[in-house]
Scaffold this motif. Structure first.
Motif, PDB file in Angstrom:
ATOM      1  N   THR A   1      -9.064 -10.720   6.833  1.00 53.89           N
ATOM      2  CA  THR A   1     -10.268  -9.986   7.230  1.00 53.89           C
ATOM      3  C   THR A   1      -9.965  -8.515   7.417  1.00 53.89           C
ATOM      4  O   THR A   1     -10.756  -7.642   7.031  1.00 53.89           O
ATOM      5  N   SER A   2      -8.803  -8.199   7.990  1.00 53.86           N
ATOM      6  CA  SER A   2      -8.468  -6.804   8.294  1.00 53.86           C
ATOM      7  C   SER A   2      -8.426  -5.942   7.043  1.00 53.86           C
ATOM      8  O   SER A   2      -8.746  -4.747   7.103  1.00 53.86           O
ATOM      9  N   LEU A   3      -8.051  -6.522   5.906  1.00 53.74           N
ATOM     10  CA  LEU A   3      -8.002  -5.731   4.678  1.00 53.74           C
ATOM     11  C   LEU A   3      -9.389  -5.249   4.295  1.00 53.74           C
ATOM     12  O   LEU A   3      -9.564  -4.093   3.883  1.00 53.74           O
ATOM     13  N   TYR A   4     -10.378  -6.107   4.455  1.00 55.94           N
ATOM     14  CA  TYR A   4     -11.735  -5.743   4.048  1.00 55.94           C
ATOM     15  C   TYR A   4     -12.449  -4.890   5.086  1.00 55.94           C
ATOM     16  O   TYR A   4     -13.548  -4.389   4.827  1.00 55.94           O
ATOM     17  N   GLU A   5     -11.818  -4.708   6.225  1.00 55.23           N
ATOM     18  CA  GLU A   5     -12.323  -3.772   7.239  1.00 55.23           C
ATOM     19  C   GLU A   5     -11.606  -2.433   7.163  1.00 55.23           C
ATOM     20  O   GLU A   5     -11.929  -1.513   7.906  1.00 55.23           O
ATOM     21  N   ASN A   6     -10.640  -2.326   6.245  1.00 55.28           N
ATOM     22  CA  ASN A   6      -9.817  -1.125   6.111  1.00 55.28           C
ATOM     23  C   ASN A   6     -10.517  -0.122   5.202  1.00 55.28           C
ATOM     24  O   ASN A   6     -10.743  -0.385   4.013  1.00 55.28           O
TER      25      ASN A   6
ATOM     26  N   ALA B   1       0.829  -1.206   0.000  1.00 55.01           N
ATOM     27  CA  ALA B   1       0.000   0.000   0.000  1.00 55.01           C
ATOM     28  C   ALA B   1       0.863   1.255   0.000  1.00 55.01           C
ATOM     29  O   ALA B   1       0.553   2.233  -0.693  1.00 55.01           O
ATOM     30  N   SER B   2       1.954   1.248   0.764  1.00 61.80           N
ATOM     31  CA  SER B   2       2.809   2.433   0.834  1.00 61.80           C
ATOM     32  C   SER B   2       3.563   2.663  -0.460  1.00 61.80           C
ATOM     33  O   SER B   2       3.835   3.801  -0.845  1.00 61.80           O
ATOM     34  N   GLU B   3       3.900   1.569  -1.169  1.00 65.49           N
ATOM     35  CA  GLU B   3       4.677   1.685  -2.403  1.00 65.49           C
ATOM     36  C   GLU B   3       3.796   1.915  -3.627  1.00 65.49           C
ATOM     37  O   GLU B   3       4.164   2.671  -4.524  1.00 65.49           O
ATOM     38  N   GLU B   4       2.629   1.259  -3.675  1.00 72.21           N
ATOM     39  CA  GLU B   4       1.841   1.273  -4.908  1.00 72.21           C
ATOM     40  C   GLU B   4       0.371   1.592  -4.703  1.00 72.21           C
ATOM     41  O   GLU B   4      -0.408   1.560  -5.669  1.00 72.21           O
ATOM     42  N   GLY B   5      -0.031   1.893  -3.485  1.00 71.80           N
ATOM     43  CA  GLY B   5      -1.423   2.254  -3.217  1.00 71.80           C
ATOM     44  C   GLY B   5      -2.229   1.059  -2.730  1.00 71.80           C
ATOM     45  O   GLY B   5      -1.925  -0.097  -3.031  1.00 71.80           O
ATOM     46  N   TRP B   6      -3.297   1.351  -1.987  1.00 70.03           N
ATOM     47  CA  TRP B   6      -4.096   0.297  -1.390  1.00 70.03           C
ATOM     48  C   TRP B   6      -4.786  -0.581  -2.428  1.00 70.03           C
ATOM     49  O   TRP B   6      -5.041  -1.755  -2.181  1.00 70.03           O
ATOM     50  N   ARG B   7      -5.083  -0.051  -3.606  1.00 72.32           N
ATOM     51  CA  ARG B   7      -5.745  -0.854  -4.635  1.00 72.32           C
ATOM     52  C   ARG B   7      -4.924  -2.096  -4.971  1.00 72.32           C
ATOM     53  O   ARG B   7      -5.463  -3.137  -5.344  1.00 72.32           O
ATOM     54  N   SER B   8      -3.598  -2.003  -4.843  1.00 72.91           N
ATOM     55  CA  SER B   8      -2.707  -3.089  -5.238  1.00 72.91           C
ATOM     56  C   SER B   8      -2.435  -4.091  -4.122  1.00 72.91           C
ATOM     57  O   SER B   8      -1.691  -5.057  -4.342  1.00 72.91           O
ATOM     58  N   ALA B   9      -3.005  -3.901  -2.954  1.00 74.19           N
ATOM     59  CA  ALA B   9      -2.771  -4.831  -1.852  1.00 74.19           C
ATOM     60  C   ALA B   9      -3.241  -6.233  -2.235  1.00 74.19           C
ATOM     61  O   ALA B   9      -4.279  -6.394  -2.879  1.00 74.19           O
ATOM     62  N   PRO B  10      -2.499  -7.290  -1.866  1.00 76.84           N
ATOM     63  CA  PRO B  10      -2.917  -8.651  -2.196  1.00 76.84           C
ATOM     64  C   PRO B  10      -4.305  -8.934  -1.631  1.00 76.84           C
ATOM     65  O   PRO B  10      -4.524  -8.820  -0.423  1.00 76.84           O
TER      66      PRO B  10
ATOM     67  N   TYR C   1      -8.693   0.828   1.961  1.00 77.82           N
ATOM     68  CA  TYR C   1      -8.771  -0.188   0.912  1.00 77.82           C
ATOM     69  C   TYR C   1     -10.138  -0.163   0.246  1.00 77.82           C
ATOM     70  O   TYR C   1     -10.240  -0.222  -0.992  1.00 77.82           O
ATOM     71  N   GLN C   2     -11.184  -0.076   1.037  1.00 78.27           N
ATOM     72  CA  GLN C   2     -12.537  -0.039   0.482  1.00 78.27           C
ATOM     73  C   GLN C   2     -12.709   1.129  -0.478  1.00 78.27           C
ATOM     74  O   GLN C   2     -13.343   0.999  -1.534  1.00 78.27           O
ATOM     75  N   GLU C   3     -12.127   2.266  -0.137  1.00 74.17           N
ATOM     76  CA  GLU C   3     -12.243   3.445  -0.996  1.00 74.17           C
ATOM     77  C   GLU C   3     -11.412   3.284  -2.269  1.00 74.17           C
ATOM     78  O   GLU C   3     -11.833   3.687  -3.364  1.00 74.17           O
ATOM     79  N   ALA C   4     -10.238   2.678  -2.165  1.00 72.38           N
ATOM     80  CA  ALA C   4      -9.332   2.567  -3.311  1.00 72.38           C
ATOM     81  C   ALA C   4      -9.702   1.418  -4.245  1.00 72.38           C
ATOM     82  O   ALA C   4      -9.322   1.429  -5.421  1.00 72.38           O
ATOM     83  N   ALA C   5     -10.420   0.425  -3.728  1.00 69.20           N
ATOM     84  CA  ALA C   5     -10.697  -0.800  -4.494  1.00 69.20           C
ATOM     85  C   ALA C   5     -12.203  -0.980  -4.668  1.00 69.20           C
ATOM     86  O   ALA C   5     -12.862  -1.614  -3.835  1.00 69.20           O
ATOM     87  N   PRO C   6     -12.773  -0.466  -5.746  1.00 70.66           N
ATOM     88  CA  PRO C   6     -14.225  -0.580  -5.953  1.00 70.66           C
ATOM     89  C   PRO C   6     -14.697  -2.018  -6.117  1.00 70.66           C
ATOM     90  O   PRO C   6     -15.893  -2.287  -6.034  1.00 70.66           O
ATOM     91  N   PHE C   7     -13.755  -2.927  -6.327  1.00 72.32           N
ATOM     92  CA  PHE C   7     -14.074  -4.341  -6.507  1.00 72.32           C
ATOM     93  C   PHE C   7     -14.022  -5.124  -5.207  1.00 72.32           C
ATOM     94  O   PHE C   7     -14.296  -6.328  -5.187  1.00 72.32           O
TER      95      PHE C   7
END
Length: 438
Positions: A349-354, A335-344, A357-363
């Motif tokens: 669970t914590s990623l989907y509560e972030n 996320a720090s290098e390439e943005g939250w959209r690119s997070a694996p 991430y929710q804002e950066a990843a419409p999918f």
């Protein structure tokens, strides 16, 4: 795509990449697949070597089918070529039961295994013990060009049927301008075209076997699914589709050549990356389709994961690397290098509560919903004697699935008819499953 990742992608698939400049006590040899998320990981591993100056990393980066062949041969023979393997949800329980994998029940406390999505953790565990750590997880969905759909005057529902998909593919096809209404996997392989076709057959009400282990390729669901698949690819798909797997279709979609692409949810971050995708701002999403009257949207659940073969002599160092590569800290590094959209995606669970991430990843929401909806026990509306969504969870499936994939790819290439491909699949599957004693 960053310069680092482009450089790594340009390297030969069989290259070994050393990532340390100082003297090391230990060298880990890591076998991995040439998917974008794994290539990204290689570009960021200086962070690991900085934290672990006594460990050097050597990469063997392979195309998906070749990776499966190489690591399967090595682990089955105890060859010891690799210290870390990239494997999937199919291999983990089978290999763990053969005692070929090292248990990951003593990961560092800050690894937080309880944060792993329950469906993924269960798929990578045997009797409650984790045997592989997920690097990313996925289900499958429709990705489509919203601008082309609007121009063609078609609406793709959030839960489309195959009739909706076929109509949209026809409307969006413009061969004069090299726009193909739909792109689907055609490359032969149990994890390539047969992952897709198994999910498609499930969504038509089919299954590989009935409860008596009788192959079902000459049943109506399989006949209809394969007939519709071939029709779509012949009329609305790109040329040479029999050679296209995940990576080839990803490239076509990023270049704006595909109206729709039905494939793994993990692709979403790449088709919406403005540095690589010419259509990044025009991507919509829908659930994997079903046939009218069939209550099944192609159950698909997969994770590319990192595991340690029992033959490795560097098990402690391998656990340190896996903890780094699949931990929460790595997600934050990406996320720090390439943005939250690119997070694996698809592992924690914590990623989907972030909220970031929710804002950066419409999918994100559709990915999570698709993974939660996947039922690998009841993958078909038929009763079956096996588990697995887009695969059959038996040791013989890798060989059988690849042979069947070759028949389907030959039909797509025009070398035989759908009827011939299905008859050949029926015969070879019956022979193999009877020989195995099912």
């Amino acid at each position: 795509m960053t310069t680092t990742i482009r450089a790594l992608l340009g390297a030969t698939a069989l290259s070994a990449i050393g990532l340390s400049a100082t003297a090391q006590d230990t060298t880990l040899t890591i076998a991995t697949v040439n998917n974008g998320d794994m290539i990204r990981m290689q570009g960021l591993t200086q962070d690991f070597t900085n934290q672990n100056p006594g460990i050097a990393l050597e990469w063997v980066t392979l195309e998906e089918n070749v990776l499966r062949q190489r690591v399967t041969q090595d682990i089955a023979t105890g060859g010891g070529q690799f210290d870390v393997l990239t494997i999937g949800t199919y291999e983990v329980p089978i290999w763990a039961n053969q005692e070929w994998l090292v248990p990951l029940d003593d990961m560092p406390e800050d690894y937080n295994a309880d944060d792993l999505l329950p469906a993924i953790r269960d798929a990578l565990s045997v009797d409650g013990t984790l045997y592989a750590a997920p690097f990313y997880g996925e289900s499958a969905m429709v990705m489509y060009r919203t601008d082309l759909a609007e121009e063609a005057g078609v609406t793709i529902p959030e839960e489309p049927t195959w009739t909706d998909i076929m109509a949209a593919a026809e409307a969006m096809t413009d061969r004069d301008n090299e726009i193909y209404g739909i792109c689907l996997r055609g490359k032969a392989g149990w994890g390539e075209n047969m992952a897709f076709l198994t999910a498609m057959a499930n969504s038509y009400g089919g299954a590989w076997f009935n409860n008596d282990w009788e192959a079902q390729f000459e049943s109506e669901p399989w006949q209809s699914a394969v007939s519709d698949y071939l029709m779509m690819m012949e009329n609305y798909g790109p040329p040479g589709a029999a050679n296209n797997g995940f990576n080839e279709n990803l490239s076509l979609f990023q270049q704006g050549k595909c109206g729709m692409w039905i494939d793994a949810t993990v692709a979403a971050s790449f088709v919406t990356d403005p540095e690589d995708s010419t259509v990044a701002d025009s991507v919509g999403y829908a659930v994997f389709p079903n046939k009218e009257g069939v209550d099944n949207h192609g159950n698909w659940l997969w994770a590319w994961s990192l595991a340690i073969p029992a033959s490795s002599e560097q098990q402690d160092a391998a656990k340190a690397f896996i903890s780094w590569a699949t931990g929460q800290g790595y997600t934050e590094l990406v996320a720090s290098e390439e943005g939250w959209r690119s997070a694996p995606p698809g592992t924690r669970t914590s990623l989907y509560e972030n909220a970031e991430y929710q804002e950066a990843a419409p999918f994100a929401e559709m990915t999570l919903n698709a993974m939660n909806a996947a039922d690998t026990i009841n993958q078909s509306v038929m009763e079956t004697p096996y588990t697995g969504g887009q695969f059959v969870a038996i040791p013989e499936f890798a060989g059988i699935g690849t042979q069947v994939g070759q028949e389907m790819s030959a039909a797509l290439a025009g070398q035989q008819s759908a009827e011939e491909a299905l008859a050949n699949a029926q015969a070879l599957t019956t022979d193999e499953i009877e020989a195995a004693g099912y």
